[in-house]
Design an enzyme around this catalytic site. Structure first.
Site, short mmCIF file in Angstrom:
data_model
loop_
_atom_site.label_atom_id
_atom_site.label_comp_id
_atom_site.label_asym_id
_atom_site.label_seq_id
_atom_site.Cartn_x
_atom_site.Cartn_y
_atom_site.Cartn_z
N HIS A 9 0.87 -1.40 -0.05
CA HIS A 9 0.14 0.16 -0.26
C HIS A 9 0.81 1.33 -0.16
O HIS A 9 2.02 1.20 0.25
CB HIS A 9 -1.09 0.12 1.22
CG HIS A 9 -0.23 -0.06 2.47
ND1 HIS A 9 0.30 1.27 2.96
CD2 HIS A 9 -0.17 -0.90 3.39
CE1 HIS A 9 0.83 0.97 4.29
NE2 HIS A 9 0.70 -0.22 4.45
N GLU A 79 -1.99 -6.85 7.84
CA GLU A 79 -0.68 -6.76 8.33
C GLU A 79 -0.50 -7.67 9.66
O GLU A 79 -1.54 -8.09 10.23
CB GLU A 79 -0.20 -5.62 8.49
CG GLU A 79 0.95 -5.30 9.25
CD GLU A 79 2.33 -5.81 8.13
OE1 GLU A 79 2.50 -7.12 8.12
OE2 GLU A 79 3.17 -5.04 7.56
#
Length: 195
Positions: A9, A79
């Protein structure tokens, strides 16, 4: 055989400052949005048969800005849950745990929102993603939009290595591409950390 395209990202305030952003939903910065848009021309040239993304807004927004409409949210791409280290920098963690190394020492439990994960749990999630992705690669490329540490574990597991070997891969920069493919039937890293 297609390639697995791993996209980190775009930049957030926390990635800029080095804070561990596991499950905290941190927005992209203006620079992060710009970097995500810059990925679109390169991704448009690929024959993508599937796009998976971490469900966090920083990943889903990166996918949208990169032209990957219809990205499927996949909770296995979240994550690493940093537990009690969520929001801290490595330097702050080392003030109370001298010599701390994420890959060796892991994380400490946090509250209900951040209980923390062991490396083996992160590896199990990436293995599940790879089990779903590998059959799709017969028909073209697959893109995954995820996070820095998760991308390293995913790549290590792609190579068939123990997840602890992730320490040997450089941290992918925000808004970059990495390409995982095969050579002579063996998994390889075709390119890493490409802006």
């Amino acid at each position: 055989m297609g390639e697995l395209i791993v996209i980190r990202h775009g930049q957030t305030e926390w990635s800029l400052s080095g804070r561990h952003a596991g499950r905290t939903d941190v927005a992209l910065t203006g620079a992060g949005e710009e970097a995500a848009r810059a990925l679109a021309p390169r991704l448009a040239r690929r024959h993508l048969v599937a796009v998976l993304s971490s469900p966090l807004s920083r990943a889903m927004r990166t996918a949208a800005l990169a032209g990957l409409s219809g990205a499927e949210p996949d909770p296995d791409l979240l994550e690493w849950d940093y537990g009690g280290y969520e929001g801290l920098t490595a330097e702050q963690i080392r003030e109370t745990s001298p010599g701390w190394d994420l890959w060796r020492d892991g994380v400490v439990p946090g509250g209900a929102d951040h209980p923390g994960e062991k490396l083996a749990q992160v590896a199990a999630r990436t293995d599940a993603v790879l089990d779903r992705v590998r059959p799709l690669l017969r028909d073209g490329d697959v893109a995954v939009v995820a996070h820095g540490h998760l991308a390293r574990v995913l790549t290590t597991r792609w190579l068939g290595l123990d997840a602890s070997a992730s320490r040997f891969l450089g941290h992918p920069h925000p808004g970059t591409l990495s390409f995982l493919g095969t050579e002579d039937g063996q998994p390889v890293i075709s390119a890493w950390n490409v802006p």
